[in-house]
Write a protein that holds these residues in place. Structure first.
Motif, PDB file in Angstrom:
ATOM      1  N   VAL A  94       0.813  -1.227   0.000  1.00  0.00           N
ATOM      2  CA  VAL A  94       0.000   0.000   0.000  1.00  0.00           C
ATOM      3  C   VAL A  94       0.843   1.273   0.000  1.00  0.00           C
ATOM      4  CG1 VAL A  94      -2.007  -1.091   1.073  1.00  0.00           C
ATOM      5  CG2 VAL A  94      -0.225  -0.096   2.527  1.00  0.00           C
ATOM      6  N   ALA A  95       2.148   1.157   0.321  1.00  0.00           N
ATOM      7  CA  ALA A  95       3.004   2.345   0.337  1.00  0.00           C
ATOM      8  C   ALA A  95       4.474   1.935   0.317  1.00  0.00           C
ATOM      9  CB  ALA A  95       2.722   3.203   1.574  1.00  0.00           C
ATOM     10  N   SER A  96       5.312   2.870  -0.107  1.00  0.00           N
ATOM     11  CA  SER A  96       6.755   2.654  -0.140  1.00  0.00           C
ATOM     12  C   SER A  96       7.436   3.553   0.878  1.00  0.00           C
ATOM     13  CB  SER A  96       7.306   2.954  -1.540  1.00  0.00           C
ATOM     14  OG  SER A  96       8.707   3.094  -1.515  1.00  0.00           O
ATOM     15  N   PHE A  97       8.196   2.969   1.782  1.00  0.00           N
ATOM     16  CA  PHE A  97       8.950   3.770   2.746  1.00  0.00           C
ATOM     17  C   PHE A  97      10.096   4.510   2.056  1.00  0.00           C
ATOM     18  CE2 PHE A  97       6.892   0.780   5.673  1.00  0.00           C
ATOM     19  CZ  PHE A  97       6.443   1.656   6.650  1.00  0.00           C
ATOM     20  N   GLY A  98      10.576   3.957   0.948  1.00  0.00           N
ATOM     21  CA  GLY A  98      11.661   4.585   0.215  1.00  0.00           C
ATOM     22  C   GLY A  98      11.274   5.920  -0.384  1.00  0.00           C
ATOM     23  N   THR A  99      10.093   5.997  -0.969  1.00  0.00           N
ATOM     24  CA  THR A  99       9.650   7.252  -1.566  1.00  0.00           C
ATOM     25  C   THR A  99       9.272   8.273  -0.507  1.00  0.00           C
ATOM     26  OG1 THR A  99       7.380   6.416  -1.764  1.00  0.00           O
ATOM     27  CG2 THR A  99       8.823   6.111  -3.654  1.00  0.00           C
ATOM     28  N   GLU A 100       8.925   7.808   0.677  1.00  0.00           N
ATOM     29  CA  GLU A 100       8.482   8.703   1.746  1.00  0.00           C
ATOM     30  C   GLU A 100       9.641   9.313   2.543  1.00  0.00           C
ATOM     31  OE1 GLU A 100       5.386   9.610   2.617  1.00  0.00           O
ATOM     32  OE2 GLU A 100       4.323   8.417   1.121  1.00  0.00           O
ATOM     33  N   SER A 101      10.758   8.610   2.613  1.00  0.00           N
ATOM     34  CA  SER A 101      11.834   9.022   3.533  1.00  0.00           C
ATOM     35  C   SER A 101      12.941   9.837   2.901  1.00  0.00           C
ATOM     36  CB  SER A 101      12.443   7.788   4.204  1.00  0.00           C
ATOM     37  OG  SER A 101      12.974   6.902   3.224  1.00  0.00           O
ATOM     38  N   GLY A 102      13.044   9.848   1.575  1.00  0.00           N
ATOM     39  CA  GLY A 102      14.098  10.621   0.921  1.00  0.00           C
ATOM     40  C   GLY A 102      15.416   9.874   0.831  1.00  0.00           C
ATOM     41  N   ARG A 103      16.450  10.574   0.381  1.00  0.00           N
ATOM     42  CA  ARG A 103      17.761   9.972   0.150  1.00  0.00           C
ATOM     43  C   ARG A 103      18.467   9.699   1.474  1.00  0.00           C
ATOM     44  NH1 ARG A 103      20.111  11.441  -4.942  1.00  0.00           N
ATOM     45  NH2 ARG A 103      22.094  10.721  -4.103  1.00  0.00           N
ATOM     46  N   VAL A 104      18.982   8.486   1.589  1.00  0.00           N
ATOM     47  CA  VAL A 104      19.686   8.084   2.799  1.00  0.00           C
ATOM     48  C   VAL A 104      20.637   6.941   2.437  1.00  0.00           C
ATOM     49  CG1 VAL A 104      17.877   6.433   3.451  1.00  0.00           C
ATOM     50  CG2 VAL A 104      19.382   7.357   5.210  1.00  0.00           C
ATOM     51  N   PRO A 105      21.837   6.877   3.027  1.00  0.00           N
ATOM     52  CA  PRO A 105      22.766   5.779   2.735  1.00  0.00           C
ATOM     53  C   PRO A 105      22.303   4.505   3.431  1.00  0.00           C
ATOM     54  CG  PRO A 105      23.692   7.200   4.409  1.00  0.00           C
ATOM     55  CD  PRO A 105      22.419   7.851   3.962  1.00  0.00           C
ATOM     56  N   TYR A 106      21.304   3.892   2.859  1.00  0.00           N
ATOM     57  CA  TYR A 106      20.606   2.790   3.523  1.00  0.00           C
ATOM     58  C   TYR A 106      21.491   1.560   3.697  1.00  0.00           C
ATOM     59  CZ  TYR A 106      16.355   0.376   4.989  1.00  0.00           C
ATOM     60  OH  TYR A 106      15.406  -0.286   5.723  1.00  0.00           O
ATOM     61  N   THR A 107      22.177   1.201   2.648  1.00  0.00           N
ATOM     62  CA  THR A 107      23.140   0.095   2.753  1.00  0.00           C
ATOM     63  C   THR A 107      24.423   0.496   2.028  1.00  0.00           C
ATOM     64  OG1 THR A 107      21.876  -0.950   0.936  1.00  0.00           O
ATOM     65  CG2 THR A 107      21.725  -1.960   3.109  1.00  0.00           C
ATOM     66  N   SER A 108      25.529   0.219   2.663  1.00  0.00           N
ATOM     67  CA  SER A 108      26.818   0.553   2.065  1.00  0.00           C
ATOM     68  C   SER A 108      27.825  -0.541   2.384  1.00  0.00           C
ATOM     69  CB  SER A 108      27.317   1.901   2.581  1.00  0.00           C
ATOM     70  OG  SER A 108      27.581   1.841   3.964  1.00  0.00           O
ATOM     71  N   TYR A 109      28.912  -0.514   1.642  1.00  0.00           N
ATOM     72  CA  TYR A 109      30.006  -1.455   1.886  1.00  0.00           C
ATOM     73  C   TYR A 109      30.962  -0.820   2.886  1.00  0.00           C
ATOM     74  CZ  TYR A 109      28.260  -4.032  -2.105  1.00  0.00           C
ATOM     75  OH  TYR A 109      27.454  -4.752  -2.954  1.00  0.00           O
ATOM     76  N   MET A 110      31.376  -1.611   3.837  1.00  0.00           N
ATOM     77  CA  MET A 110      32.280  -1.118   4.872  1.00  0.00           C
ATOM     78  C   MET A 110      33.285  -2.191   5.272  1.00  0.00           C
ATOM     79  SD  MET A 110      29.467  -0.967   7.986  1.00  0.00           S
ATOM     80  CE  MET A 110      28.289  -0.057   6.999  1.00  0.00           C
ATOM     81  N   ALA A 111      34.365  -1.727   5.836  1.00  0.00           N
ATOM     82  CA  ALA A 111      35.415  -2.639   6.305  1.00  0.00           C
ATOM     83  C   ALA A 111      36.093  -2.013   7.508  1.00  0.00           C
ATOM     84  CB  ALA A 111      36.437  -2.892   5.192  1.00  0.00           C
ATOM     85  N   ARG A 112      36.786  -2.840   8.273  1.00  0.00           N
ATOM     86  CA  ARG A 112      37.542  -2.309   9.398  1.00  0.00           C
ATOM     87  C   ARG A 112      38.673  -1.423   8.872  1.00  0.00           C
ATOM     88  NH1 ARG A 112      39.849  -7.251  11.601  1.00  0.00           N
ATOM     89  NH2 ARG A 112      39.220  -8.077   9.576  1.00  0.00           N
TER      90      ARG A 112
END
Length: 335
Positions: A209-227
């Motif tokens: 019924v709705a998309s949280f992605g379109t409602e919340s705007g740009r955000v670094p939701y998932t990224s690659y990271m390392a120690r």
């Protein structure tokens, strides 16, 4: 925050994942092994599977061993314990680790998705949905402190809904079991990733019924990271990994949902090709897939605003403390 402190203290109990031996690349040159832990298996991460399936990592001389670790806490624990070299997980986890105090912080070096990837699914079909309909309902949410739940609460508040007083919020279901819990009758609404959301709709178990992605705007939701220590010792690997990722991001941006679906289908063998295409098209249309690996300051600040609104931000941290965009910029300059 207490939960994060608990799992950080239990790292020594985790057995490291075993690494595969190096394969041979073109001309007999051995590939460098990279152990990659992804937080979940989702079409949300299509560019990653394109990089794997199209051989972009191997072209850079990398043999990427992919493991799905199912949940942000488990993924970060695997990375911190040395069971993985690189993790694909929500950027908020790097903030939690840094706030606990560490001599070896986790650094974000490449962004994969730039919006939330979850959808609001109703148990019953709703022809004219309004957010007001959630008031008084039972909402099956995500893990407290994780990006899905924080974004969910952020969006609800934007629509005048207090998630802790205006609805019955359930947050004690393990991440991997949330779909099964909803399918078995728990909750009136649920927050789900793809392809589960579309699959439920196809099977009549729920309705998007709705998309949280379109409602919340740009955000670094998932990224690659390392120690930080790994990045210091293996700069060449991070450089190659990021170049392969950027090539995949550009490929996804310039190809159709049908073409992308065909390439990534081996990673979703139990999902119908037409459904994969539908999900990819939905994500592409809302700008979910980042077209380059740079995590910028506006996105970083939006992330911390969402965390603060949820009461989960331990302290504000400058972009340059936990984000290194040099590899992303180099990758874009060499394509």
């Amino acid at each position: 925050m207490k939960k994060w402190a608990i799992w950080l203290c239990s790292l020594l109990l985790l057995l490291p994942l075993s690494a595969c031996g190096a394969n041979s690349g073109g001309g007999g040159k051995p590939l460098e092994n990279v152990r990659l832990a992804e937080v979940t298996r989702s079409i949300f991460y299509a560019p990653q599977y394109v990089a794997l399936a199209k051989g972009f990592f191997k072209e850079e001389g990398l043999d990427v061993e992919l493991t799905t670790t199912w949940g942000g806490d488990k993924t970060m624990t695997t990375l911190l314990s040395g069971g993985a070299d690189i993790a694909l997980v929500g950027s908020e986890t790097s903030i939690y680790v840094y706030a606990q105090g560490t001599d070896d912080p986790v650094i974000n070096f490449a962004q994969l998705t730039q919006t939330d990837g979850t959808f609001l699914v109703s148990r019953h079909k709703i022809d004219h949905f309004s957010w007001e309909m959630l008031k008084g309902s039972t909402f099956l949410g995500q893990r407290k402190g994780g990006m899905p739940q924080m974004v969910g609460e952020f969006v609800l508040k934007q629509h005048g809904i207090d998630p802790h007083t205006d609805l019955n919020l359930i947050q004690n279901v393990d991440f991997a079991n949330i779909p099964n819990a909803f399918a078995s009758g728990t909750g009136d609404f649920v927050q789900l990733f793809e392809p589960t959301a579309s699959l439920f709709e196809q099977e009549g178990k729920g309705y998007i019924v709705a998309s949280f992605g379109t409602e919340s705007g740009r955000v670094p939701y998932t990224s690659y990271m390392a120690r930080q220590s790994y990045m210091n010792e293996h700069k060449d690997i991070i450089e190659k990994f990021t170049r392969a990722l950027y090539k995949a991001q550009q490929w996804v941006d310039s190809h159709s949902a049908a073409e992308i679906a065909e390439v990534i289908q081996p990673y979703f063998q139990d999902t119908d090709l037409a459904l994969i295409e539908k999900v990819v098209d939905r994500y592409k249309s809302q700008g979910t897939y980042a077209t380059d690996p740079i995590l910028d300051e506006e996105e970083w600040n939006n992330l911390q605003n969402i965390m603060a609104e949820a009461g989960e931000l331990p302290k504000r941290i400058d972009l340059n403390t936990l984000v290194d965009s040099s590899f992303a910029k180099n990758a874009m300059n060499t394509q």
